[in-house]
Each structure stands twice: as structure tokens, then as C-alpha cells.
Scaffold this active site. Structure first.
Site, PDB file in Angstrom:
ATOM      1  N   SER A  16       5.996   2.361  10.605  1.00  0.00           N
ATOM      2  CA  SER A  16       5.529   1.021  10.257  1.00  0.00           C
ATOM      3  C   SER A  16       5.757   0.126  11.458  1.00  0.00           C
ATOM      4  CB  SER A  16       6.321   0.491   9.050  1.00  0.00           C
ATOM      5  OG  SER A  16       6.133  -0.898   8.869  1.00  0.00           O
ATOM      6  N   TYR A  31      14.404  -0.995   4.895  1.00  0.00           N
ATOM      7  CA  TYR A  31      13.111  -0.387   5.241  1.00  0.00           C
ATOM      8  C   TYR A  31      12.919  -0.329   6.754  1.00  0.00           C
ATOM      9  CZ  TYR A  31       8.065   0.447   5.197  1.00  0.00           C
ATOM     10  OH  TYR A  31       6.804   0.975   5.386  1.00  0.00           O
TER      11      TYR A  31
END
Length: 272
Positions: A134, A147
Site C-alpha cells: 500500500s 496497517y
């Protein structure tokens, strides 16, 4: 076909994983889709001819069974797409230990277990690994500690594969998408719309979240899948340890210059 490959795709029932499985199957490759929920996996399998293999890649026995199934069915293993992932919001002081460990087990330990189990077969085939990280691996945001940390660690885990096993023919690369319209992102955008009081729901939330992106929109799963498919292919034979942002250009933007862009307007709820 001469270039036919055998690829495991985790998180293959929805979103980027599903789009990747469909693209690879359309090109004639053998695909095993893995995930925790059987229903979407079986749907993808029925529609594409992929093999559905429900499993939790954070569990060592499940991982070994997944790899053994692929090799026993097709006789080889050429690629891994490490796409399974979860998110739990919160700053360091807000995260529970349970949420932290859950994110790390799914986003980092799972890929490690699968890489380790698949490694002998990938070395035999001179195969390729693509991890879906990401832009959070490269840039951070508010309340994103678990995350972002997991995705940054996943990036270096895959680079370790490239460094340690590249001399033996294994390639490992990373894609870093920004907002892509997936089931997981849709849920986050629906919450954002509620929190911000946006009348247009998730669509309005995507518009707000991507308004500073040069592309001016969120991505579609197929757009990321195209990059993954290329990285798995011989066309990317000299690409190893690379980090490719598939983000509409957002990581190219210097936040310090945004004050000079007078096209920026407040959200419709009046907040900045």
C-alpha cells in the site's frame, strides 16, 4: 501454452485478488485462489475455472496444504500473489494488542509462512512473488499505525526474498496502491461518509479522498491486477526488489505546495 504458469493468489475472492485471478485465467494460466471466506472463492472459481482453496494463511498447516494442493494438482508452482490483508484503525495509544496482532498475523506473518512453504517450488521454477502492499508502506496517515507498519514490513520482507534468492532466479516485487474501489475500501469510505456527513455516501467519500490525487479518482482493481500480471511475467525478467506505486500519482505530490493550489475547496459539510 509455452508461458503457462501456476499461481497462488491470496485474498483471491474479492477486489485486487479477484481481478488478478480473472486476468491470469483469461491469459490461460492456472490459478489457485485462497481466502478465509469460501463463498467468494467458489464464485470466482466457477466463473473463471480457477481452483478455490479456502484457507487462513496465518495458519502454518493451512499454508502447507495450500502449497501442496497447487503442486500436486499442477506439478509445479511459478508465482505467489500476496494480497490477503486487513486493517484496524488507531494510533499507537488507541490500538488493542488483539488488533495489533491480528493485523500483523494476516498482513505479515501470513505472507512469511506462504513464502517459506512455497520457496523450494519457486526456486525450482525460477518463479516470481508479488506482494500487494500500500502507499501506507511509504507514507503514513492519522490513526494508521498497525496497517502502515505491517505494509512497510511486508515491503522489506519481499525485498529480502529478492536479495537472498535473486541469485537463484527468484524475483520478488511489491505494488503499492492508493485508494482502489474494493470491498474493504468501500467499507472504509462508507464510515468516512458517515463521520464527515457526506450526503453522497461512499461515492462522495472516494471523491473527497482522491481530490488531491493527480489522477483525480480512485483506482479500479483491474488496473492494479495489470501491474501484478506484468511483474509475474517474463516481460519483467530484470525487475527484482522493485516497489511500484499504483496510486494515480499521489505519492508524487509535495504536501508543502498544496497551499498554493487555489482550486482546493472545503468539503460540502463545511470542514476543512
Amino acid at each position: 501454452m509455452a508461458d503457462q504458469r501456476v499461481v497462488i493468489v491470496t485474498g483471491g475472492g474479492t477486489g485486487i485478488g479477484e481481478a488478478t485471478a480473472r486476468l491470469l485465467r483469461a491469459a490461460g494460466h492456472h490459478v489457485i485462489v485462497s481466502g478465509r471466506r469460501p463463498e467468494p472463492l467458489h464464485r470466482v472459481a466457477e466463473e473463471t475455472g480457477a481452483v478455490a482453496h479456502p484457507s487462513d494463511t496465518a495458519e502454518p498447516d493451512d499454508v502447507q496444504d495450500l502449497v501442496d494442493t497447487a503442486v500436486s494438482r499442477f506439478g509445479r508452482l511459478d508465482g505467489l500473489v500476496l494480497n490477503a490483508g486487513i486493517g484496524r484503525g488507531g494510533a499507537v495509544g488507541d490500538l488493542s494488542l488483539e488488533d495489533w496482532e491480528s493485523v500483523m498475523r494476516t498482513n505479515l506473518t501470513g505472507p512469511f509462512l506462504l513464502q517459506r512453504a512455497a520457496l523450494p517450488h519457486l526456486l525450482a521454477s525460477r518463479g516470481a512473488v508479488v506482494a500487494v502492499a500500500s502507499v501506507s508502506a511509504l507514507r503514513n496517515g492519522v490513526g494508521n499505525a498497525a496497517y502502515a507498519t505491517s505494509k512497510a514490513a511486508l515491503l522489506q520482507l519481499c525485498r529480502s526474498l529478492a536479495v537472498d534468492y535473486g541469485p537463484r532466479g527468484l524475483r520478488a516485487n511489491i505494488v503499492c496502491p492508493s485508494w482502489v474501489r474494493t470491498e474493504m475500501a468501500d467499507r472504509r469510505m462508507a464510515r468516512f461518509a458517515d463521520e464527515a456527513g457526506l450526503s453522497g455516501g461512499a461515492d462522495a467519500a472516494y471523491e473527497q479522498a482522491t481530490r488531491l490525487t493527480p489522477a483525480g479518482r480512485a483506482g479500479e482493481p483491474r488496473e492494479v491486477a495489470e501491474v501484478i500480471s506484468w511483474l509475474l511475467s517474463p516481460a519483467a525478467s530484470l525487475v527484482n526488489g522493485a516497489v511500484l506505486t499504483v496510486d494515480g500519482g499521489i505519492t508524487a505530490v509535495d504536501p508543502g505546495t498544496l497551499a498554493f493550489d487555489f482550486r482546493i475547496e472545503p468539503r460540502e459539510d463545511g470542514s476543512a
